[in-house]
Design a protein around this motif. Structure first.
Motif, mmCIF file in Angstrom:
data_model
loop_
_atom_site.group_PDB
_atom_site.id
_atom_site.type_symbol
_atom_site.label_atom_id
_atom_site.label_comp_id
_atom_site.label_asym_id
_atom_site.label_seq_id
_atom_site.Cartn_x
_atom_site.Cartn_y
_atom_site.Cartn_z
ATOM 1 N N LYS A 156 -25.163 -23.531 -23.251
ATOM 2 C CA LYS A 156 -23.944 -23.561 -22.432
ATOM 3 C C LYS A 156 -24.213 -24.250 -21.095
ATOM 4 N N GLU A 157 -25.366 -23.939 -20.482
ATOM 5 C CA GLU A 157 -25.713 -24.563 -19.205
ATOM 6 C C GLU A 157 -25.934 -26.067 -19.362
ATOM 7 N N VAL A 158 -26.626 -26.461 -20.408
ATOM 8 C CA VAL A 158 -26.868 -27.889 -20.659
ATOM 9 C C VAL A 158 -25.546 -28.599 -20.905
ATOM 10 N N LYS A 159 -24.655 -27.973 -21.658
ATOM 11 C CA LYS A 159 -23.343 -28.569 -21.920
ATOM 12 C C LYS A 159 -22.571 -28.747 -20.618
ATOM 13 N N GLN A 160 -22.594 -27.726 -19.763
ATOM 14 C CA GLN A 160 -21.879 -27.813 -18.488
ATOM 15 C C GLN A 160 -22.457 -28.914 -17.602
ATOM 16 N N ILE A 161 -23.782 -29.002 -17.533
ATOM 17 C CA ILE A 161 -24.436 -30.045 -16.730
ATOM 18 C C ILE A 161 -24.079 -31.424 -17.273
ATOM 19 N N THR A 162 -24.073 -31.555 -18.584
ATOM 20 C CA THR A 162 -23.740 -32.833 -19.208
ATOM 21 C C THR A 162 -22.300 -33.225 -18.926
ATOM 22 N N LEU A 163 -21.374 -32.275 -19.040
ATOM 23 C CA LEU A 163 -19.967 -32.559 -18.772
ATOM 24 C C LEU A 163 -19.749 -32.931 -17.305
ATOM 25 N N THR A 164 -20.432 -32.225 -16.426
ATOM 26 C CA THR A 164 -20.320 -32.537 -14.993
ATOM 27 C C THR A 164 -20.863 -33.930 -14.709
ATOM 28 N N ALA A 165 -22.006 -34.245 -15.266
ATOM 29 C CA ALA A 165 -22.605 -35.564 -15.055
ATOM 30 C C ALA A 165 -21.721 -36.657 -15.628
ATOM 31 N N ALA A 166 -21.131 -36.418 -16.785
ATOM 32 C CA ALA A 166 -20.281 -37.425 -17.424
ATOM 33 C C ALA A 166 -19.006 -37.655 -16.622
ATOM 34 N N THR A 168 -18.668 -37.370 -13.336
ATOM 35 C CA THR A 168 -18.949 -37.980 -12.031
ATOM 36 C C THR A 168 -19.555 -39.366 -12.150
ATOM 37 N N GLU A 169 -19.948 -39.754 -13.344
ATOM 38 C CA GLU A 169 -20.523 -41.096 -13.552
ATOM 39 C C GLU A 169 -19.453 -42.150 -13.332
#
Length: 177
Positions: A156-166, A168-169
């Motif tokens: 869940k944390e990795v998914k959230q970090i990935t979504l946040t990064a995607a 803001t890119e």
């Protein structure tokens, strides 16, 4: 390759929880798996288990696996197989609460050779007395449950970090490349 035990196969299955020892006949388990009939020595224990879990137990006892005996033997004699057997042998023990690794390997390979690989047949092929150490089984279950829970949290944390990064890119305009 196989160690041949001179002891006869298990007739009783013992469940140990500290000083408490519960025994059930293998015949009663086999009858329950095949017909659904609960024999006398199971009736008392089945009062403690709801109908849904009784059916789950029957499904587990009936589970049939098609497995190549040679591949199984090679796997069980490998270093990783030996470690797995030692680990399982702490939960599935022989008489005197000894590690059941060697007996378990013999039962698994013998059952695979019969081409009827079910838990009941593994128990029938277990040389000598079989004892389940319930404390260790429950401890492993707790560890496994905690591991699954931690893995879910991490995902869940990795998914959230990935979504946040995607989000803001900077967007790439592929038509300009």
């Amino acid at each position: 390759m196989l160690v041949n035990f001179s002891a006869k196969a298990a007739e009783q299955i013992h469940f140990n929880y500290g000083l408490l020892k519960i025994s059930v006949s293998l015949t009663a388990l086999e009858t329950y798996a095949e017909t659904g009939k609960v024999e006398d020595d199971l009736k008392l224990y089945f009062l403690l288990i709801d109908a849904e879990n009784q059916q789950k137990l029957r499904n587990v006892l009936q589970f049939n696996l098609n497995i190549n005996p040679m591949q199984l033997a090679q796997g069980l004699y490998s270093p990783m197989g030996e470690k797995l057997l030692q680990y399982l042998g702490e939960m599935i023990q022989t008489q005197g609460r000894n590690n059941g690794a060697i007996a378990l390997r013999e039962a698994l390979i013998k059952t695979a050779k019969s081409q009827d690989f079910t838990p009941i047949n593994v128990l029938q092929n277990f040389p000598g007395e079989v004892q389940f150490n319930i404390r260790k089984i429950l401890a492993v279950n707790r560890e496994f449950s905690a591991l699954l829970e931690d893995t879910e949290k991490l995902l869940k944390e990795v998914k959230q970090i990935t979504l946040t990064a995607a989000s803001t890119e900077e967007k790439i305009d592929f038509s300009t490349l």
